[in-house]
Design a protein around this motif. Structure first.
Motif, PDB file in Angstrom:
ATOM      1  N   PHE A 286       0.891  -1.141  -0.204  1.00 55.88           N
ATOM      2  CA  PHE A 286       0.160  -0.297  -0.072  1.00 55.88           C
ATOM      3  C   PHE A 286       0.510   1.223   0.165  1.00 55.88           C
ATOM      4  CE2 PHE A 286      -3.299  -2.338   0.891  1.00 55.88           C
ATOM      5  CZ  PHE A 286      -4.841  -1.763   0.533  1.00 55.88           C
ATOM      6  N   VAL A 287       1.708   1.287   0.763  1.00 60.90           N
ATOM      7  CA  VAL A 287       2.613   2.313   0.805  1.00 60.90           C
ATOM      8  C   VAL A 287       3.829   2.733  -0.619  1.00 60.90           C
ATOM      9  CG1 VAL A 287       5.038   3.237   2.087  1.00 60.90           C
ATOM     10  CG2 VAL A 287       2.814   2.103   3.235  1.00 60.90           C
ATOM     11  N   VAL A 288       3.814   2.092  -1.304  1.00 58.53           N
ATOM     12  CA  VAL A 288       4.500   1.895  -2.200  1.00 58.53           C
ATOM     13  C   VAL A 288       3.465   2.377  -2.902  1.00 58.53           C
ATOM     14  CG1 VAL A 288       5.270   0.773  -4.150  1.00 58.53           C
ATOM     15  CG2 VAL A 288       6.342   0.096  -1.592  1.00 58.53           C
ATOM     16  N   VAL A 289       2.662   1.373  -3.892  1.00 62.91           N
ATOM     17  CA  VAL A 289       1.551   1.938  -4.567  1.00 62.91           C
ATOM     18  C   VAL A 289       1.338   3.148  -4.440  1.00 62.91           C
ATOM     19  CG1 VAL A 289      -0.324   1.975  -5.730  1.00 62.91           C
ATOM     20  CG2 VAL A 289       0.960  -0.308  -5.407  1.00 62.91           C
ATOM     21  N   ASN A 290       0.980   3.997  -2.984  1.00 60.24           N
ATOM     22  CA  ASN A 290       0.080   5.623  -2.864  1.00 60.24           C
ATOM     23  C   ASN A 290       2.170   6.771  -2.720  1.00 60.24           C
ATOM     24  OD1 ASN A 290      -1.592   5.469  -2.061  1.00 60.24           O
ATOM     25  ND2 ASN A 290      -1.518   4.727   0.009  1.00 60.24           N
ATOM     26  N   ILE A 291       3.245   5.852  -2.316  1.00 62.04           N
ATOM     27  CA  ILE A 291       4.459   7.058  -3.145  1.00 62.04           C
ATOM     28  C   ILE A 291       4.211   6.996  -4.701  1.00 62.04           C
ATOM     29  CG2 ILE A 291       6.745   6.990  -2.845  1.00 62.04           C
ATOM     30  CD1 ILE A 291       6.457   5.935  -0.776  1.00 62.04           C
ATOM     31  N   ILE A 292       3.425   6.011  -5.632  1.00 59.69           N
ATOM     32  CA  ILE A 292       3.839   5.635  -6.731  1.00 59.69           C
ATOM     33  C   ILE A 292       2.844   6.755  -7.334  1.00 59.69           C
ATOM     34  CG2 ILE A 292       3.643   4.368  -9.679  1.00 59.69           C
ATOM     35  CD1 ILE A 292       5.026   1.998  -7.587  1.00 59.69           C
ATOM     36  N   VAL A 293       1.158   6.720  -6.698  1.00 59.49           N
ATOM     37  CA  VAL A 293       0.566   7.742  -7.189  1.00 59.49           C
ATOM     38  C   VAL A 293       1.095   9.229  -7.013  1.00 59.49           C
ATOM     39  CG1 VAL A 293      -1.540   7.909  -6.903  1.00 59.49           C
ATOM     40  CG2 VAL A 293      -1.346   6.194  -6.771  1.00 59.49           C
ATOM     41  N   ASP A 294       1.623   9.284  -5.891  1.00 60.52           N
ATOM     42  CA  ASP A 294       2.331  10.805  -5.833  1.00 60.52           C
ATOM     43  C   ASP A 294       2.690  11.119  -6.816  1.00 60.52           C
ATOM     44  OD1 ASP A 294       0.180  11.142  -2.924  1.00 60.52           O
ATOM     45  OD2 ASP A 294       1.648  10.252  -2.172  1.00 60.52           O
ATOM     46  N   LEU A 295       4.051  10.495  -6.889  1.00 61.85           N
ATOM     47  CA  LEU A 295       4.869  11.180  -7.809  1.00 61.85           C
ATOM     48  C   LEU A 295       4.530  11.135  -9.103  1.00 61.85           C
ATOM     49  CD1 LEU A 295       7.524   8.483  -7.679  1.00 61.85           C
ATOM     50  CD2 LEU A 295       7.410  10.950  -7.066  1.00 61.85           C
ATOM     51  N   LEU A 296       3.279  10.250 -10.000  1.00 60.78           N
ATOM     52  CA  LEU A 296       2.387  10.360 -10.908  1.00 60.78           C
ATOM     53  C   LEU A 296       1.897  12.117 -10.634  1.00 60.78           C
ATOM     54  CD1 LEU A 296       0.547   6.868 -11.867  1.00 60.78           C
ATOM     55  CD2 LEU A 296       2.221   8.541 -12.864  1.00 60.78           C
ATOM     56  N   TYR A 297       0.909  12.227  -9.522  1.00 60.76           N
ATOM     57  CA  TYR A 297       0.347  13.569  -9.328  1.00 60.76           C
ATOM     58  C   TYR A 297       1.262  13.827  -9.763  1.00 60.76           C
ATOM     59  CZ  TYR A 297      -4.447  12.233  -7.719  1.00 60.76           C
ATOM     60  OH  TYR A 297      -5.442  11.579  -7.605  1.00 60.76           O
ATOM     61  N   HIS A 298       2.432  14.567  -9.373  1.00 62.64           N
ATOM     62  CA  HIS A 298       3.367  15.096  -9.987  1.00 62.64           C
ATOM     63  C   HIS A 298       4.071  15.615 -11.239  1.00 62.64           C
ATOM     64  CE1 HIS A 298       5.134  17.468  -5.876  1.00 62.64           C
ATOM     65  NE2 HIS A 298       4.711  16.209  -5.574  1.00 62.64           N
ATOM     66  N   VAL A 299       3.818  14.819 -12.012  1.00 61.57           N
ATOM     67  CA  VAL A 299       3.901  14.611 -12.653  1.00 61.57           C
ATOM     68  C   VAL A 299       3.333  15.033 -14.036  1.00 61.57           C
ATOM     69  CG1 VAL A 299       4.477  13.294 -15.162  1.00 61.57           C
ATOM     70  CG2 VAL A 299       5.928  12.367 -12.837  1.00 61.57           C
ATOM     71  N   ILE A 300       1.859  14.829 -14.307  1.00 60.43           N
ATOM     72  CA  ILE A 300       0.517  15.225 -14.627  1.00 60.43           C
ATOM     73  C   ILE A 300      -0.458  15.695 -14.101  1.00 60.43           C
ATOM     74  CG2 ILE A 300       0.594  12.772 -15.589  1.00 60.43           C
ATOM     75  CD1 ILE A 300      -1.346  11.947 -14.012  1.00 60.43           C
ATOM     76  N   ASP A 301       0.002  16.109 -12.774  1.00 63.64           N
ATOM     77  CA  ASP A 301      -1.435  17.685 -12.335  1.00 63.64           C
ATOM     78  C   ASP A 301      -0.086  18.616 -11.881  1.00 63.64           C
ATOM     79  OD1 ASP A 301      -2.938  19.020 -11.873  1.00 63.64           O
ATOM     80  OD2 ASP A 301      -4.088  17.991 -10.102  1.00 63.64           O
ATOM     81  N   PRO A 302      -0.089  19.805 -12.783  1.00 59.79           N
ATOM     82  CA  PRO A 302       0.825  20.725 -12.701  1.00 59.79           C
ATOM     83  C   PRO A 302       0.442  21.561 -11.396  1.00 59.79           C
ATOM     84  CG  PRO A 302      -0.700  21.413 -14.642  1.00 59.79           C
ATOM     85  CD  PRO A 302      -0.300  19.887 -13.596  1.00 59.79           C
ATOM     86  N   ARG A 303      -1.016  21.723 -10.996  1.00 59.39           N
ATOM     87  CA  ARG A 303      -1.246  22.164  -9.918  1.00 59.39           C
ATOM     88  C   ARG A 303      -0.311  21.560  -8.573  1.00 59.39           C
ATOM     89  NH1 ARG A 303      -7.204  21.575 -11.382  1.00 59.39           N
ATOM     90  NH2 ARG A 303      -6.352  19.473 -12.041  1.00 59.39           N
ATOM     91  N   VAL A 304      -0.403  20.252  -8.539  1.00 59.09           N
ATOM     92  CA  VAL A 304       0.187  19.834  -7.706  1.00 59.09           C
ATOM     93  C   VAL A 304       2.189  19.548  -7.552  1.00 59.09           C
ATOM     94  CG1 VAL A 304       0.545  17.484  -6.149  1.00 59.09           C
ATOM     95  CG2 VAL A 304      -1.321  18.087  -7.096  1.00 59.09           C
ATOM     96  N   ARG A 305       2.329  20.516  -8.636  1.00 58.04           N
ATOM     97  CA  ARG A 305       4.047  20.061  -8.199  1.00 58.04           C
ATOM     98  C   ARG A 305       4.250  21.161  -7.848  1.00 58.04           C
ATOM     99  NH1 ARG A 305       3.972  20.508 -14.620  1.00 58.04           N
ATOM    100  NH2 ARG A 305       2.635  18.897 -14.587  1.00 58.04           N
ATOM    101  N   VAL A 306       5.410  20.827  -6.909  1.00 60.90           N
ATOM    102  CA  VAL A 306       6.060  21.895  -6.279  1.00 60.90           C
ATOM    103  C   VAL A 306       7.415  22.588  -7.514  1.00 60.90           C
ATOM    104  CG1 VAL A 306       7.425  22.608  -4.101  1.00 60.90           C
ATOM    105  CG2 VAL A 306       4.942  20.869  -3.969  1.00 60.90           C
ATOM    106  N   SER A 307       7.381  24.044  -7.371  1.00 62.35           N
ATOM    107  CA  SER A 307       7.879  24.583  -7.375  1.00 62.35           C
ATOM    108  C   SER A 307       9.740  24.825  -7.218  1.00 62.35           C
ATOM    109  CB  SER A 307       7.555  26.193  -9.013  1.00 62.35           C
ATOM    110  OG  SER A 307       7.655  27.041  -7.619  1.00 62.35           O
TER     111      SER A 307
END
Lengths: 336, 366
Positions: free
Chosen positions: A315-336
Motif C-alpha cells: 500500500f505504501v509503495v503504490v501510494n508513493i507511486i501515485v503521489d509521484l504520478l500526480y507530480h508528473v501529470i498535475d501541474p497544480r500539485v507540482r512544487v516549484s
C-alpha cells in the motif's frame, strides 16, 4: 521535490511500523497455543514448555518484536510450522500467482472503466449510459465468489470454451523458465506462445471476477467526473478555437476527469495485490490469499505476520507511486 | 421644416460614429444573424432561449448586447458559434460571415470557422482555461488548428507575440506556466490572446469583465479596445453593465425573453430609449449625470417563464405602457425601423413609432 519525497517516505515508513506493531501484538493476544499446535495433541507438557522456550515466547513482548523485525529485515521471515518451510519460500512460491492475477484484474477493471465511461458520456445517449450504469450497479452488488462460480458454470461447464478451476496453466503445460515468475511474461520472453496463450486463457475468468467490483467502482467515479468536466467552461473555450468534439474530449475532458480517479485506482491496485481469498479458492489459484487464509486457520503466526507487513508495504509503495504520478501529470500539485 | 433639420443632425452624428469605428468609411457587413431560434428541451418542456433574432454587424463595429440574466444573451452567443450542446438545439435561422453562410449544423465544417473567423472570450477567466495544460499549449492549440503548415518554433514565436500583445510581462518565460500561476486579470488577457490568435473578423466577448475587480475591468476593456482597433475586429460585447456599453460600443441591442427588443446607436439609446423595457432598464441604473432623489426605480414583476411564453408581447405584464392593452396581449410586436436611413434603430413594440415621434418632438421643444 526531494523534501516532498522525504516526507512521503517517512510517513510511509511510519505506516509500515504501525502495521507491524498492530500485527505483532494482535496475533499474540489471540487465544490458542502455537506450541501445542506444532507438537500435536499428544505432546507432553514438558515438551510444550521446551518448545515455547525455543520459540522465544517467554521473552518480554518488545524483545520478541525486536527479534522478529531484526530477522525480517535480514530476510528471515520466520518458519511456517504447518508447511514445514521458511515463510520466505512459501511467499516466493505463492506471490507471483497473486501478482499476475492482480495485474490482469486491474488492467481489465481500468481499461473497461475508461472505455465504458467514455462511451456513456461522449455522445450522451441515454441507452448506453443506462446500460453502463446498470452494469456498474450489478458489478458492485454481485459477490465475487458467486460471480466466479457463475462464470465457471457458464463458460467452462456449459459452453466449455474457457478452462475450469485448474490454476494458472493446464496440467499438460509446463511452466516457463522463471525470470519474473509471471507466466505470461516469462512465456513471451522465451518465445513460448502456446504457453503464453494457455496462461492468458487461464487468467480470463479469474481476472474478470476479481476485477468486476473495482471496474464498477471506477466506471462510476470516472463517468461522474467526465460529466462534470464536460460542462466546464474551458471545454467551450477549447471548442471555440475550432477544436473538434473528439479532440476536446480526449485531450481536455479526459485528463481532467482522470486525475481525481488516480488515488482510487492506486488503492484498488494495492488491494488487488494483497490477494483475494475467495476468488483464489473458487479458481484454485495458488496465490497468497489462499495461503493466508489457511495459515490463519492453522494459527501459523509467521505467515500471517509476514503477509500483513507485505501488504502494508505494498500500500505504501503504490501510494508513493501515485503521489509521484500526480507530480508528473498535475501541474497544480507540482512544487516549484 | 424643423423635423428635417433634426433628421439631418441625427444622420451626421451616426455617420461620424461609423467613420471613427471602421477603417473603410463605407463599412461592410461582416456578420449577419438571421432569424436565429434556439430551444432547450428538458423533460418535455421546451425552453425558448433565443427567439427569431436577426441583426448585422459591420466591420470593426462594436455591438453591445444587454439584458437581464436569462434573457438569452449567452445562448445567442453560443448559437452563433454553433456551440449549443444537447439538450439545446438551434432550431432555425442562419448566420452569415463575410457573405457566406456558416454551416451551423455541421460541427466538423463549423470547426474551420470557429477560432478563425469568430473568436470567443468567455465570462469567467478562472474556469475558462484547462487547468492541466500550459498556457503556451492552449494558445498554440488555436494557432495550429487553423495554420497547419507552420513549425513548432514558429507557433511558439507567435504565441509569445500574442501574449506580449495582451501585455503579459516576460511572455517567453511565462509561456510554460499553468493557469493557476496567473491572476484573474492575467487569465482574461490570455483568453483575449487565444480569441484573437487567428485575427478573426468577429469577436464575441461574453461578459469579459464580470468576474474582475473594477481596476482590472478598466484595463481589460482598454486592452480589448486597442486590439480590436488594430485588427479591425468587430466585437459583440455581451454584458449587463450598461456603463461598459456606453463607453465601449457603437450600437446597443437589448434582449428580453429571448428576443431582440431594441437596437439603437449608443447615443440614441442613452438620450432616450424607445422600447419601454429599455427605458425601464436605463432608469434602474444609477447615473452620475441624472441625479434624482428617492430610491432607484426597479422593474416590477419577474421575467417571463421561457417555457410558457405569452402569445403577445413578453414584456406586456410588466410594461408601464402596454399592460392590459388588447394588442399587446394578443399580438407579438414586429420590429419597426425608425429614424433616418442608416440610423440602425429598430424597435419591437406596438407603440414604437408613436413613442419615437413624441420623444423627438419633446427633444425639439427642449
Amino acid at each position: 521535490m526531494i523534501r516532498f519525497m522525504g516526507v512521503k517516505l517517512a510517513s510511509g515508513l511510519a505506516a509500515i511500523f504501525g502495521a507491524s506493531i498492530l500485527a505483532f501484538i494482535f496475533l499474540r493476544i489471540v487465544p490458542g497455543n502455537p506450541a501445542r499446535l506444532i507438537l500435536g495433541p499428544l505432546a507432553t507438557q514438558q515438551a510444550i514448555d521446551a518448545q515455547i522456550t525455543t520459540m522465544g515466547l517467554r521473552e518480554p513482548i518488545y524483545a520478541q518484536y525486536l527479534n522478529y523485525m531484526g530477522g525480517f529485515l535480514r530476510g528471515n521471515w520466520g518458519f511456517s510450522y504447518s508447511a514445514g518451510q521458511p515463510v520466505t519460500t512459501q511467499v516466493a512460491n505463492r506471490l507471483p500467482a497473486t501478482v499476475e492475477l492482480a495485474l490482469y484484474a486491474f488492467l481489465f477493471a481500468f481499461i473497461a472503466a475508461v472505455v465504458l465511461a467514455v462511451l456513456s458520456t461522449y455522445r450522451r445517449r441515454a441507452i448506453i449510459d443506462g446500460t453502463v450504469r446498470g452494469l456498474a450497479i450489478i458489478g458492485l452488488s454481485m459477490p465475487p465468489f458467486w460471480f466466479g462460480i457463475l462464470v465457471l458454470m457458464l463458460f467452462f461447464s456449459y459452453f466449455g470454451i474457457l478452462p475450469g478451476p485448474e490454476g494458472r496453466l493446464s496440467p499438460t503445460t509446463a511452466a516457463p523458465d522463471a525470470v519474473t515468475h509471471l507466466y505470461t511474461v516469462d512465456a513471451l520472453l522465451h518465445g513460448q506462445f502456446a504457453t503464453f496463450l494457455d496462461a492468458v486463457w487461464h487468467l480470463i475468468l479469474p481476472a474478470i471476477t476479481l476485477g468486476l467490483a473495482p471496474f464498477a467502482f471506477l466506471v462510476r467515479l470516472l463517468r461522474a467526473n467526465l460529466l462534470d468536466v464536460s460542462h466546464e467552461a474551458f471545454i467551450v473555450v477549447v471548442r471555440s478555437k475550432g477544436i473538434g468534439r473528439l479532440w476536446a474530449f480526449a485531450r481536455h475532458a479526459l485528463p481532467n476527469a482522470f486525475l481525481p480517479t488516480l488515488t482510487a485506482a492506486g488503492l484498488i491496485l494495492a488491494q488487488l495485490l494483497s490477494g483475494s481469498v475467495l476468488v483464489e479458492k473458487v479458481f484454485n489459484w495458488p496465490g497468497i490469499g489462499a495461503l493466508v487464509s489457511d495459515s490463519i486457520v492453522r494459527q501459523d503466526y509467521a505467515v500471517v505476520q509476514a503477509f500483513i507487513l507485505l501488504s502494508a508495504f505494498c500500500f505504501v509503495v503504490v501510494n508513493i507511486i501515485v503521489d509521484l504520478l500526480y507530480h508528473v501529470i498535475d501541474p497544480r500539485v507540482r512544487v516549484s | 421644416m424643423s423635423d428635417s433639420k433634426a433628421i439631418g443632425a441625427r444622420a451626421t452624428r451616426t455617420s461620424k460614429v461609423e467613420h471613427t469605428a471602421g477603417d473603410p468609411p463605407e463599412a461592410e457587413t461582416v456578420l449577419s444573424v438571421r432569424h436565429i431560434q434556439t430551444e432547450f428541451v428538458t423533460r418535455g418542456t421546451v425552453v425558448r432561449a433565443v427567439r427569431d433574432v436577426s441583426f448585422d454587424v459591420k466591420r470593426a463595429q462594436k455591438v453591445g448586447i444587454v439584458g437581464e440574466s436569462g434573457s438569452g444573451k449567452s445562448a445567442l452567443a453560443l448559437s452563433i458559434l454553433g456551440l449549443i450542446e444537447p439538450p439545446g438545439r438551434v432550431t432555425g435561422g442562419s448566420v452569415w460571415l463575410n457573405g457566406r453562410e456558416v454551416p451551423l449544423r455541421d460541427d466538423r465544417r463549423m470547426g474551420r470557422v470557429r477560432g478563425r473567423e469568430i473568436g470567443l472570450v468567455f465570462q469567467d477567466p478562472m474556469t475558462a482555461l484547462d487547468p492541466v495544460q500550459s498556457i503556451g499549449d492552449q494558445v498554440a492549440e488555436g494557432i495550429r488548428r487553423h495554420q497547419r503548415r507552420i513549425s513548432r518554433k514558429a507557433v511558439r514565436r507567435m504565441a509569445v507575440q500574442l501574449l506580449q500583445d495582451v501585455e503579459i510581462p516576460m511572455a517567453d518565460h511565462r509561456l510554460d506556466d499553468y493557469p493557476h500561476q496567473y491572476s484573474g486579470g492575467m487569465r482574461q488577457r490570455i483568453m483575449i490572446a487565444i480569441a484573437l490568435a487567428n485575427s478573426p473578423d468577429v469577436l464575441i466577448a461574453d461578459e469579459p469583465t464580470t468576474a474582475l475587480d473594477v481596476i482590472t475591468q478598466a484595463q481589460i476593456m482598454d486592452l480589448l479596445e486597442r486590439l480590436v482597433a488594430e485588427h479591425h475586429t468587430a466585437v459583440i460585447l455581451i454584458t449587463h453593465n450598461l456603463g461598459l456599453v456606453a463607453e465601449f460600443c457603437d450600437v446597443v441591442q437589448v434582449m428580453y425573453a429571448g428576443r431582440l427588443v431594441e437596437r439603437s446607436g449608443v447615443d440614441d439609446i442613452f438620450d432616450g430609449a424607445t422600447h419601454p423595457y429599455t427605458e425601464a432598464l436605463l432608469r434602474s441604473v444609477p447615473r452620475s449625470d441624472h441625479l434624482e432623489s428617492g430610491p432607484l426605480p426597479s422593474i416590477s414583476g419577474a421575467p417571463p417563464n421561457l417555457a410558457a411564453l405569452p402569445r403577445g408581447c413578453a414584456f406586456e405584464p410588466r410594461c408601464p405602457i402596454g399592460h392590459g392593452r388588447e394588442v399587446c396581449i394578443q399580438e407579438q410586436p414586429m420590429p419597426i425601423l425608425l429614424g433616418p436611413p442608416g440610423a440602425e434603430m429598430r424597435v419591437e413594440c406596438h407603440f414604437a413609432s408613436e413613442r419615437y415621434e413624441r420623444a423627438r418632438a419633446e427633444g425639439e421643444t427642449r
